[in-house]
Design a protein around this motif. Structure first.
Motif, short mmCIF file in Angstrom:
data_model
loop_
_atom_site.label_atom_id
_atom_site.label_comp_id
_atom_site.label_asym_id
_atom_site.label_seq_id
_atom_site.Cartn_x
_atom_site.Cartn_y
_atom_site.Cartn_z
N LEU A 121 39.31 63.84 63.77
CA LEU A 121 39.08 65.29 64.42
C LEU A 121 38.40 65.16 65.48
O LEU A 121 37.57 64.16 65.86
CB LEU A 121 38.43 66.30 63.29
N GLN A 126 29.27 64.17 59.51
CA GLN A 126 28.66 62.94 58.97
C GLN A 126 27.39 63.35 58.37
O GLN A 126 26.67 63.94 58.44
CB GLN A 126 28.50 61.91 59.97
N ALA A 281 32.92 55.03 55.59
CA ALA A 281 31.49 54.89 56.21
C ALA A 281 31.31 53.54 56.70
O ALA A 281 32.06 52.47 56.58
CB ALA A 281 30.65 54.97 55.00
N GLY A 282 30.48 53.37 57.65
CA GLY A 282 30.05 52.26 58.36
C GLY A 282 28.52 52.05 58.64
O GLY A 282 27.88 53.23 58.51
#
Ligand code: AMP
Length: 416
Positions: A121, A126, A281-282
């Protein structure tokens, strides 16, 4: 329809928002357990903060930022990620002087002008965490564990954790040269996108999504095999903490992440329940970033996780709690007099913490009953002339259909 939401943005409607509250609740509970404190930073910042930290040549900075000049001709940008803002706030407010280790978390909207598609998007959300002030590999492992712990709390246990080390100022330049040499040799076989990255952003070639590229990159030298001693020891320690903790993980030598600021550890968590955009996730370590942004040299490590994609996984796995919770009591008014009484009584009950709804549309008793049913109210009470004069009424449990008599002055007692 005259006005529509901007492409790549989404309304989160009643009925959907409960999933968000569910996720946010889990995030807050887990963060608290690990002693992270919430920070809320502004939605927009000076553009240079992002170009400096994320990297001038990254996709985010070159193609995706929502950047504009405001009325005083200052270049501002809607934040594309959370870390730069958190670090700016950390430096500006001298947070590091209050404690030698600072643990922060955030939840909020981020903005990137990407091509909208499933799981991608332009305004997305987050949550993430940053631990500032320690080089300990234990914090790198902690970040991965927090990320997984939030998924576990929500019922997701089949994620994949991929870990790598992207080295540091000392070992990365030598490796980069080696990589460029190698990539130049196979350049003609790579996609134009990858070719264009060889000189400016060679590490990003490694995580090309193109299958042909990936086949041709099979023998490419990997950073993890060229780490300096410090980075290598750090990496080994992170991996053994994960091993000892029984945290399944996979070393992925090609994992580089899209932001320039990482040093040493980089990690990513993916879910097979997602399509091509499978990263949930990172995160990673960024030991030089605080100094780069004008603060005192302060090591840091963090992660960021997408909420939309997480909710997609929860939906697919049917892990979302039933959506809408109706009020506990609906008071049906049979006439005008009862309406006045119902209005005042509902205010008292609400003040006592009881969720109550009444009619505001002058509907018939039958229509009000239908409405109570549609809202999934637990109990319904009908009030008319007879109830008001006797001071008691009949309350109906909408699930069991059972009816019982109750004093109108003692409705609170039904909910204790
Ligand atoms: P990044 O900051 O790019 O490392 O992204 C961290 C996580 O945020 C990703 O794994 C996704 O879950 C989520 N994310 C990043 N970009 C988008 C986007 N455009 N739309 C939805 N989620 C995103």
């Amino acid at each position: 329809m005259k006005y529509r939401s901007i492409k790549g943005t989404k309304d989160i409607l009643p009925g959907e928002v409960e999933a968000w509250q569910h996720v946010e609740g889990s995030v807050r509970r887990v963060m608290q357990r690990f002693n992270y404190h919430e920070i809320r930073t502004p939605v927009f910042e000076t553009t240079a903060l992002f170009s400096r930290s994320i990297g001038e040549l990254t996709d985010i900075v070159t193609k995706e930022m929502y950047t504009f000049r405001d009325r005083s001709d200052e270049s501002v940008t809607l934040k594309p990620e959370g870390t730069a803002s958190v670090l700016r706030a950390y430096i500006q407010n001298n947070i590091g002087e209050q404690a030698s280790l600072t643990k922060l978390y955030y939840i909020g909207p981020m903005f990137r002008q990407e091509r909208p598609q499933a799981g991608r998007l332009r305004q997305f959300h987050q949550y993430g965490a940053e631990a500032l002030g320690s080089q300990s590999p234990a914090l790198d492992a902690e970040m991965m564990i927090i990320t997984l712990e939030i998924y576990r709390a929500l019922g997701i246990t089949d994620t994949m954790l991929k870990v790598n080390s992207v080295g540091c100022q000392r070992c990365r330049p030598r490796y980069k040269d080696l990589l460029i040499d190698h990539l130049k040799k196979i350049a003609s076989q790579l996609t134009p996108d990858s070719q264009s990255r060889i000189q400016n952003n060679p590490l990003r070639v490694l995580d090309s999504k193109d299958e042909g590229d990936q086949r041709r990159l099979r023998d490419v030298p990997l950073m993890k095999d060229f780490l300096c001693r410090e980075c290598s020891e750090h990496f080994v320690e992170v991996l053994s903490l994960l091993d000892e903790g029984g945290i399944p993980h996979q070393i992925d030598g090609k994992l580089v992440r899209g932001l320039d600021y990482y040093t040493k550890t980089a990690f990513e968590i993916t879910s097979s329940a997602l399509g091509s955009q499978d990263a949930l996730a990172g995160g990673g370590r960024y030991d030089l970033l605080v100094e780069e942004l004008g603060g005192k040299p302060t090591p840091g490590v963090g992660f960021a996780a997408g909420i939309e994609r997480l909710i997609m996984v929860l939906k697919k796995k049917e892990l979302l709690p039933s959506a809408f919770r109706g009020p506990r009591l609906y008071i049906v008014s049979a006439d005008k007099n009862a309406r006045r009484w119902t209005f005042q009584r509902s205010m008292e009950l609400r003040r006592h913490g009881i969720a109550v709804e009444i009619d505001y549309l002058e509907r018939s008793v039958k229509a009000q009953m239908r409405e109570a049913n549609r809202m999934a109210c637990e109990l319904v009470l009908i009030v008319g002339e007879r109830e008001l004069s006797s001071g008691s009424g009949t309350i109906k449990n909408m699930t069991s259909g059972m009816e019982s008599s109750v004093a109108l002055s003692q409705l609170e007692s039904l909910f204790t």
